[in-house]
Design a protein around this motif. Structure first.
Motif, PDB file in Angstrom:
ATOM      1  N   PRO A  24      31.535  38.771  48.256  1.00  7.72           N
ATOM      2  CA  PRO A  24      32.423  38.016  47.366  1.00  7.72           C
ATOM      3  C   PRO A  24      32.750  38.894  46.157  1.00  7.72           C
ATOM      4  O   PRO A  24      31.863  39.569  45.614  1.00  7.72           O
ATOM      5  N   VAL A  25      34.001  38.926  45.765  1.00  6.46           N
ATOM      6  CA  VAL A  25      34.429  39.844  44.714  1.00  6.46           C
ATOM      7  C   VAL A  25      33.738  39.554  43.381  1.00  6.46           C
ATOM      8  O   VAL A  25      33.528  40.466  42.585  1.00  6.46           O
ATOM      9  N   ASP A  26      33.327  38.308  43.142  1.00  8.54           N
ATOM     10  CA  ASP A  26      32.648  38.009  41.885  1.00  8.54           C
ATOM     11  C   ASP A  26      31.249  38.604  41.817  1.00  8.54           C
ATOM     12  O   ASP A  26      30.649  38.679  40.755  1.00  8.54           O
ATOM     13  N   SER A  27      30.686  39.086  42.942  1.00 10.68           N
ATOM     14  CA  SER A  27      29.378  39.748  42.931  1.00 10.68           C
ATOM     15  C   SER A  27      29.504  41.268  42.923  1.00 10.68           C
ATOM     16  O   SER A  27      28.509  41.977  42.879  1.00 10.68           O
ATOM     17  N   VAL A  28      30.736  41.774  42.943  1.00 10.00           N
ATOM     18  CA  VAL A  28      30.986  43.212  42.967  1.00 10.00           C
ATOM     19  C   VAL A  28      31.109  43.734  41.543  1.00 10.00           C
ATOM     20  O   VAL A  28      31.767  43.121  40.708  1.00 10.00           O
ATOM     21  N   GLN A  29      30.457  44.862  41.277  1.00  9.09           N
ATOM     22  CA  GLN A  29      30.621  45.537  39.991  1.00  9.09           C
ATOM     23  C   GLN A  29      31.503  46.747  40.226  1.00  9.09           C
ATOM     24  O   GLN A  29      31.289  47.496  41.183  1.00  9.09           O
ATOM     25  N   ALA A  30      32.489  46.946  39.370  1.00  9.64           N
ATOM     26  CA  ALA A  30      33.407  48.074  39.540  1.00  9.64           C
ATOM     27  C   ALA A  30      33.721  48.689  38.193  1.00  9.64           C
ATOM     28  O   ALA A  30      33.731  48.011  37.169  1.00  9.64           O
ATOM     29  N   GLY A  31      33.959  49.977  38.204  1.00  9.21           N
ATOM     30  CA  GLY A  31      34.303  50.684  36.975  1.00  9.21           C
ATOM     31  C   GLY A  31      34.770  52.081  37.291  1.00  9.21           C
ATOM     32  O   GLY A  31      34.832  52.498  38.450  1.00  9.21           O
ATOM     33  N   ALA A  39      32.149  51.367  42.855  1.00  7.93           N
ATOM     34  CA  ALA A  39      31.943  49.942  43.124  1.00  7.93           C
ATOM     35  C   ALA A  39      30.539  49.762  43.655  1.00  7.93           C
ATOM     36  O   ALA A  39      30.067  50.559  44.461  1.00  7.93           O
ATOM     37  N   THR A  40      29.872  48.725  43.184  1.00  6.74           N
ATOM     38  CA  THR A  40      28.567  48.357  43.702  1.00  6.74           C
ATOM     39  C   THR A  40      28.750  47.074  44.496  1.00  6.74           C
ATOM     40  O   THR A  40      29.135  46.037  43.952  1.00  6.74           O
ATOM     41  N   VAL A  41      28.513  47.179  45.803  1.00  7.78           N
ATOM     42  CA  VAL A  41      28.698  46.066  46.730  1.00  7.78           C
ATOM     43  C   VAL A  41      27.362  45.805  47.402  1.00  7.78           C
ATOM     44  O   VAL A  41      26.809  46.694  48.050  1.00  7.78           O
ATOM     45  N   ASN A  42      26.827  44.603  47.237  1.00 10.77           N
ATOM     46  CA  ASN A  42      25.524  44.245  47.813  1.00 10.77           C
ATOM     47  C   ASN A  42      24.433  45.240  47.438  1.00 10.77           C
ATOM     48  O   ASN A  42      23.577  45.589  48.239  1.00 10.77           O
TER      49      ASN A  42
END
Length: 119
Positions: free
Chosen positions: A52-59, A71-74
């Motif tokens: 879910p995109v709300d659990s993804v951190q991106a920068g 991006a940090t996914v899971n």
């Protein structure tokens, strides 16, 4: 080269280099954000990771050239090169910026429980 499409918090880019821990997973992958979900796909359309995109951190990493995002996914960190020309110093096309904006927009639209406010 990434070919982005952007509408509200939806995003689609092809030709994306996806790396994990200095290992290239694909040189022509795809990033999709649709219906509140982010997917990282290989060039063959096989799923690398999704969440879910709300659990993804991106920068944007401080050490990387333009055209790249992280991006940090899971819990797994990925380095995404959305535009090879931009990373090599060509004028910015903004694919990485549009990706980061799409993630931020999706976070802003995240449903809140009763009594919670954006802050």
């Amino acid at each position: 080269m990434a070919e982005p499409e952007f509408a509200a918090s939806e995003f689609n880019a092809t030709g994306v280099r996806i790396e994990r821990s200095l290992r290239s997973l694909t040189r022509a992958g795809q990033i999709k954000i649709k219906n509140g979900r982010l997917e990282l796909l290989t060039s063959y359309g096989r799923e690398i990771d999704s969440a879910p995109v709300d659990s993804v951190q991106a920068g944007r990493p401080w050490f990387a050239a333009r055209g790249r995002a992280r991006a940090t996914v899971n819990g797994t960190r990925y380095l995404l090169t959305l535009d090879e020309r931009e990373a090599a110093g060509a004028p910015e096309t903004g694919a990485a910026r549009r990706f980061l904006d799409a993630v931020r927009t999706a976070h802003a639209r995240e449903p809140r429980g009763p009594g919670e406010t954006k802050g």
